[in-house]
Motif scaffolding. Sequence first.
Motif, mmCIF file in Angstrom:
data_model
loop_
_atom_site.group_PDB
_atom_site.id
_atom_site.type_symbol
_atom_site.label_atom_id
_atom_site.label_comp_id
_atom_site.label_asym_id
_atom_site.label_seq_id
_atom_site.Cartn_x
_atom_site.Cartn_y
_atom_site.Cartn_z
ATOM 1 N N LEU A 128 122.488 131.114 66.696
ATOM 2 C CA LEU A 128 121.301 130.599 67.846
ATOM 3 C C LEU A 128 119.911 130.522 66.079
ATOM 4 C CD1 LEU A 128 118.918 133.276 68.942
ATOM 5 C CD2 LEU A 128 122.033 133.324 70.224
ATOM 6 N N HIS A 129 118.917 130.044 67.661
ATOM 7 C CA HIS A 129 117.326 130.528 66.633
ATOM 8 C C HIS A 129 116.872 129.557 67.256
ATOM 9 C CE1 HIS A 129 119.164 125.789 65.259
ATOM 10 N NE2 HIS A 129 118.053 125.833 65.515
ATOM 11 N N PHE A 130 115.447 129.212 67.378
ATOM 12 C CA PHE A 130 114.676 129.592 67.695
ATOM 13 C C PHE A 130 113.211 128.007 66.749
ATOM 14 C CE2 PHE A 130 114.646 132.213 70.608
ATOM 15 C CZ PHE A 130 115.653 133.304 70.476
ATOM 16 N N HIS A 131 112.698 127.192 67.603
ATOM 17 C CA HIS A 131 111.642 126.249 67.006
ATOM 18 C C HIS A 131 110.399 127.040 68.235
ATOM 19 C CE1 HIS A 131 114.374 123.776 65.394
ATOM 20 N NE2 HIS A 131 115.371 124.356 66.020
ATOM 21 N N TRP A 132 108.859 126.957 67.679
ATOM 22 C CA TRP A 132 108.134 127.133 67.933
ATOM 23 C C TRP A 132 106.818 126.623 67.262
ATOM 24 C CZ3 TRP A 132 111.232 130.493 65.614
ATOM 25 C CH2 TRP A 132 110.530 131.242 64.784
ATOM 26 N N ASN A 145 136.618 123.239 59.006
ATOM 27 C CA ASN A 145 135.821 124.303 59.034
ATOM 28 C C ASN A 145 134.136 123.694 59.522
ATOM 29 O OD1 ASN A 145 134.348 122.951 56.558
ATOM 30 N ND2 ASN A 145 136.278 124.182 55.396
ATOM 31 N N TYR A 146 133.366 124.835 59.751
ATOM 32 C CA TYR A 146 131.948 124.317 59.571
ATOM 33 C C TYR A 146 131.729 122.821 59.191
ATOM 34 C CZ TYR A 146 126.737 124.367 60.460
ATOM 35 O OH TYR A 146 125.996 123.711 60.890
ATOM 36 N N LEU A 147 131.765 122.776 58.102
ATOM 37 C CA LEU A 147 131.549 121.934 56.724
ATOM 38 C C LEU A 147 131.739 120.719 57.426
ATOM 39 C CD1 LEU A 147 130.072 123.238 53.544
ATOM 40 C CD2 LEU A 147 128.327 122.104 55.282
ATOM 41 N N SER A 197 121.325 114.662 66.008
ATOM 42 C CA SER A 197 121.770 115.016 65.404
ATOM 43 C C SER A 197 121.114 116.612 65.189
ATOM 44 C CB SER A 197 120.598 113.566 64.460
ATOM 45 O OG SER A 197 119.050 114.223 64.390
ATOM 46 N N PHE A 198 120.701 116.984 63.514
ATOM 47 C CA PHE A 198 120.308 117.724 63.472
ATOM 48 C C PHE A 198 119.166 117.534 63.265
ATOM 49 C CE2 PHE A 198 123.641 120.819 62.391
ATOM 50 C CZ PHE A 198 124.414 120.383 61.303
ATOM 51 N N THR A 199 117.433 118.746 63.715
ATOM 52 C CA THR A 199 116.485 118.349 64.086
ATOM 53 C C THR A 199 116.219 118.712 62.307
ATOM 54 O OG1 THR A 199 115.792 120.575 64.704
ATOM 55 C CG2 THR A 199 116.576 118.215 66.258
ATOM 56 N N THR A 200 116.440 119.399 61.566
ATOM 57 C CA THR A 200 116.232 119.490 60.578
ATOM 58 C C THR A 200 117.595 118.681 59.561
ATOM 59 O OG1 THR A 200 117.471 121.270 59.869
ATOM 60 C CG2 THR A 200 115.360 121.563 61.107
ATOM 61 N N PRO A 201 116.728 118.570 57.913
ATOM 62 C CA PRO A 201 117.495 118.047 56.927
ATOM 63 C C PRO A 201 118.912 118.747 57.231
ATOM 64 C CG PRO A 201 115.021 117.665 56.083
ATOM 65 C CD PRO A 201 115.729 118.970 57.670
HETATM 66 N N1 9E8 Z 1 117.657 121.883 65.107
HETATM 67 S S1 9E8 Z 1 119.002 122.321 65.208
HETATM 68 O O1 9E8 Z 1 120.039 122.617 66.109
HETATM 69 O O2 9E8 Z 1 119.968 120.640 64.626
HETATM 70 C C1 9E8 Z 1 120.182 122.899 63.257
HETATM 71 C C2 9E8 Z 1 121.164 123.613 63.311
HETATM 72 C C3 9E8 Z 1 121.984 124.437 61.981
HETATM 73 C C4 9E8 Z 1 120.933 123.417 60.799
HETATM 74 C C5 9E8 Z 1 121.469 123.758 59.949
HETATM 75 C C6 9E8 Z 1 122.130 122.723 58.799
HETATM 76 N N2 9E8 Z 1 123.382 123.269 57.800
HETATM 77 C C7 9E8 Z 1 123.535 123.992 57.839
HETATM 78 O O3 9E8 Z 1 124.182 124.528 58.573
HETATM 79 N N3 9E8 Z 1 124.428 123.555 55.949
HETATM 80 C C8 9E8 Z 1 124.948 124.778 55.614
HETATM 81 C C9 9E8 Z 1 125.719 125.813 56.807
HETATM 82 C C10 9E8 Z 1 126.843 126.445 56.144
HETATM 83 C C11 9E8 Z 1 127.056 125.782 54.927
HETATM 84 CL CL1 9E8 Z 1 128.445 127.139 53.757
HETATM 85 C C12 9E8 Z 1 126.641 125.071 54.111
HETATM 86 C C13 9E8 Z 1 125.511 124.079 54.557
HETATM 87 C C14 9E8 Z 1 120.008 122.085 60.835
HETATM 88 C C15 9E8 Z 1 119.516 122.547 62.542
#
Ligand code: 9E8
Length: 259
Positions: free
Chosen positions: A91-95, A127-129, A195-199
């Motif tokens: 979990l994380h935040f934006h502010w 996995n996550y990636l 999408s992700f809101t960051t690269p």
């Molecule tokens: N604001 S949000 O919720 O959209 C959001 C959530 C997560 C991220 C991070 C995406 N990037 C990432 O997780 N990269 C990654 C992780 C682990 C490995 Cl091993 C390699 C690469 C960016 C935006």
Amino acid sequence: YPWGYDGDNGPDQWHKNYPIAKGRHQSPIEINNKEVHYDRSLLPWFASYDPCAAKTILNNGKTCRVVFDDSFDRSVLRGGPLPGVYRLRQLHFHWGSSDDHGSEHVVNGVRYAGELHLLHWNPKYSNYLDAVRRTDGIAVLAIFLQVGKTPKPEMKRILEEINAIKTKGKEVPFPNFDPSILFPKSHDYWTYHGSFTTPPCEECITWIVLREPIIVSSDQMAKLRSLSKNAENEPDLPLVDNWRPTQPRYFRMVSASFL
Ligand SMILES: NS(=O)(=O)c1ccc(CCNC(=O)Nc2ccc(Cl)cc2)cc1
Ligand SMILES: [Zn+2]
């Protein structure tokens, strides 16, 4: 590639290194009542989190993040628009730099002081990636932070750790934490594909945006703003305004779980 939120590596430049940032399913977006469709087939969502899955809290120079053990279905989100269980990873935040802005999603023109994101991934992928490369790979539960007089006491635990992670790269243990204590009363939500809101801005996210904000105090927001985006031995740069502007909705439907 170093990206940021201001100047020459800000959101308008991200597409140069991450072309998908100009895609058709980008986040965040404006959520306007007039364009939302009530979907009565939407199920309620449920979180079953194991407090012992919480591991550490860190400042990565972009946000304040709590990471969880996601090596098995230990803390999961299910129901809502999701086809199965999704594992809580972080979990994380934006502010913002002041209380009148800072959220990523905007509701009928209303900007909140901040936004909490709980990121989950689909364990049908190895996995996550791998999940990050799939349209149904990730689910983010988004909760608005609204400044008010009676702040949620549960936010205290996170904000007490802020002093220990003031600068980029700082990480400390964060044991025994169940993030569902941060949830508002109502589970009403909007959902859409984004999408992700960051690269890397991958378009792999089923967004579940809660209608009811949680109340934080102005002091608690100031605590988040006391984080620095620089490392310990560098000049102090306040970590504020780590939110992406809203992106075009194009032909996406935003569904509501409530009338
Ligand atoms: N604001 S949000 O919720 O959209 C959001 C959530 C997560 C991220 C991070 C995406 N990037 C990432 O997780 N990269 C990654 C992780 C682990 C490995 Cl091993 C390699 C690469 C960016 C935006
Ligand atoms: Zn986020």
